[in-house]
Scaffold this active site. Structure first.
Site, PDB file in Angstrom:
ATOM      1  N   CYS A 105     -24.954 -10.293 -42.400  1.00 30.74           N
ATOM      2  CA  CYS A 105     -24.049 -10.823 -43.418  1.00 30.74           C
ATOM      3  C   CYS A 105     -24.731 -10.658 -44.763  1.00 30.74           C
ATOM      4  CB  CYS A 105     -23.695 -12.282 -43.141  1.00 30.74           C
ATOM      5  SG  CYS A 105     -25.108 -13.399 -43.106  1.00 30.74           S
ATOM      6  N   THR A 106     -24.234 -11.302 -45.783  1.00 28.37           N
ATOM      7  CA  THR A 106     -24.786 -11.104 -47.128  1.00 28.37           C
ATOM      8  C   THR A 106     -26.203 -11.662 -47.263  1.00 28.37           C
ATOM      9  OG1 THR A 106     -22.560 -11.223 -48.051  1.00 28.37           O
ATOM     10  CG2 THR A 106     -24.389 -11.455 -49.590  1.00 28.37           C
TER      11      THR A 106
END
Length: 485
Positions: free
Chosen positions: A224-225
């Site tokens: 994810c980020t």
């Protein structure tokens, strides 16, 4: 993020700073700003009183060091994006560690040389009930200590993407993935997009029979980020795997620090805008910027949509014409979510709960035989010896069938040379998980029946040492053992 094949990885830029000193202020950065990104889960969750204390302390330290930015503090932990001078940001991080040793585990991600007009103007710390809106707060939250996936440093994750029988799951929302995602090399892992409008849809997607079919028999990598969404996401998958008869994966891993750690570690960063297919939802011109004010007009959707500058006026006058990519293709998310409370109860009954007891330690004699001697030992840690130099964390998990229950591996190295000498300590997520391994090796003849790269290994409970610190000060979470200085 582009094709990973042939990319050069700069290891120093993509390694976590957990349990380490923070990087010093670079020369020439003093007069500029610094951005800090970090999250930290607390388990067990903070009480109401401790929750209030955490909020108060972060605000107190922020004001003391003139820190600005945004943060969320929930009973389950902290998630912040802050800014300030390089020295003030580092002081803030060290004071957090002094206040609560939990933050020694935190990967503080620093970006120096930030223009001062790019830093936040004020400090806002919000009290919330959940850090990520999965709908997994409180009694629904899967235990990270027992079920969280295995962290891979960004460079290790980079290598893992080249492996066969591996799938990569992007746990960001679809509108984020559209701007840029990993493109594994040919012959390597397969990228899977859950097509989520929001994170609440993830449990439903994971529970879908089509998803289970894609994941079965595969090594699962998530990203994810910043890493925070993968913590609960990997724990949920491991929890479901422990309970479900129709779901069996070959280990669950995620990139520590997420894309925010991966990008600084590649030679040229990412070249997102040259490679993505995201377009303006009105004129279909290639565009990669969300400006926050435009949403999908379809009923029960409302996710952000991309609108280019040329279509700004048209979008403002006719918001009913704005439609996201998922609605354009008529995509509907799976509708059946698992019973999260019941799932957690069943999974924890299988894995077991924490607790410490005194065990019989199996001591290795000079002739390689085992001598049982009554002494105090850790109930959730195992000592492994006679490991081949080619050993890796993944190989250990495969040999001991502990991918879901392994908490950390500490490779033991020579004090002088720093080189690995064939031993390590495994910490499992529960005493029951360690006992399962010991029961297996007892049946196999004291571990003699378990091999890694054709070499028989030796396993025993790790003994308790007076005044020991765990994890040790020099601990680093690594897929591979050290090769020396």
């Amino acid at each position: 993020m582009g094709d990973t094949d042939g990319e050069k990885v700069i290891i120093d830029n993509c390694r976590s700073v957990a349990f380490k000193e923070l990087p010093p202020v670079p020369k020439g950065a003093d007069s500029l700003g610094c951005i800090l990104l970090f999250y930290q889960y607390a388990e067990p969750a903070w009480s109401k009183k401790d929750h209030k204390k955490a909020i108060k302390k972060i605000i107190e330290l922020g004001e003391k060091f003139q820190i600005t930015g945004r943060g969320r503090v929930a009973p389950e932990g902290v998630n912040c994006t802050l800014s300030g001078t390089p020295m003030a940001i580092r002081s803030f991080c060290y004071r957090l560690r002094e206040w609560n040793s939990l933050f020694n585990e935190t990967d503080f991600k620093l970006t120096d040389f930030v223009p001062k007009d790019k830093i936040f103007k004020s400090l806002s710390i919000r009290k919330t009930e959940e850090l990520v809106a999965y709908g997994l707060a409180g009694e629904k939250a899967p235990s990270l200590q027992k079920f969280a996936g295995t962290h891979l440093e960004a460079d290790e994750y980079h290598s893992a993407m080249k492996e066969k029988d591996t799938v990569i799951v992007d746990v960001r929302n679809a509108y984020e993935s559209a701007i840029g995602s990993f493109n594994p090399p040919e012959g390597g892992a397969e990228l899977i997009d859950p097509k989520m409008r929001n994170s609440i849809e993830f449990p439903k997607w994971l529970n879908d029979p089509k998803t289970k079919e894609k994941l079965n028999g595969k090594k699962v990598l998530m990203y994810c980020t910043g890493g925070i969404r993968c913590e609960r996401a990997t724990a949920l998958l491991n929890q479901m795997t422990a309970v479900s008869q129709d779901l069996n994966v070959k280990g669950v891993y995620h990139m520590r620090g997420g894309i925010e750690r991966y990008v600084p570690g590649t030679k040229d960063g990412t070249k997102v805008e040259d490679e993505v297919d995201s377009k303006c939802c009105l004129c279909r011109k290639k565009w990669t910027t969300y400006r926050g004010k435009f949403k999908c007009s379809q009923s029960l959707c409302g996710v952000p949509v991309i609108v280019c500058i040329s279509c700004d006026t048209r979008a403002t006058k006719h918001p009913e014409k704005l439609t996201c990519e998922l609605c354009k293709e008529g995509y509907r998310a799976p509708g059946s979510a698992p019973d999260l409370v019941d799932l957690k109860r069943k999974a924890e009954s299988i894995v077991g709960s924490d607790g410490g007891t005194s065990k019989k330690k199996q001591k290795i004699k000079n002739d390689g035989s085992f001598d049982s001697k009554e002494m105090k030992s850790h109930s959730d840690r195992l000592f492994l010896a006679r490991l081949p130099l080619t050993v890796t964390k993944t190989k250990l998990c495969d040999a001991l069938l502990c991918a879901r229950t392994l908490k950390r591996v500490h490779w033991l190295a020579d004090k002088n040379s720093g080189a690995f000498y064939g031993s390590c300590v495994l910490e499992l997520k529960s005493p029951e998980a360690a006992k399962q391994i010991m029961d297996r090796i007892t049946t196999a003849g004291g571990g003699g029946g378990i091999k890694i790269d054709k070499k028989k290994i030796k396993i025993s409970y790790a003994s308790v040492k007076e005044g020991e610190q765990w994890p040790p000060k020099d601990y680093e979470e690594k897929e591979f053992p050290p090769i020396g200085r």
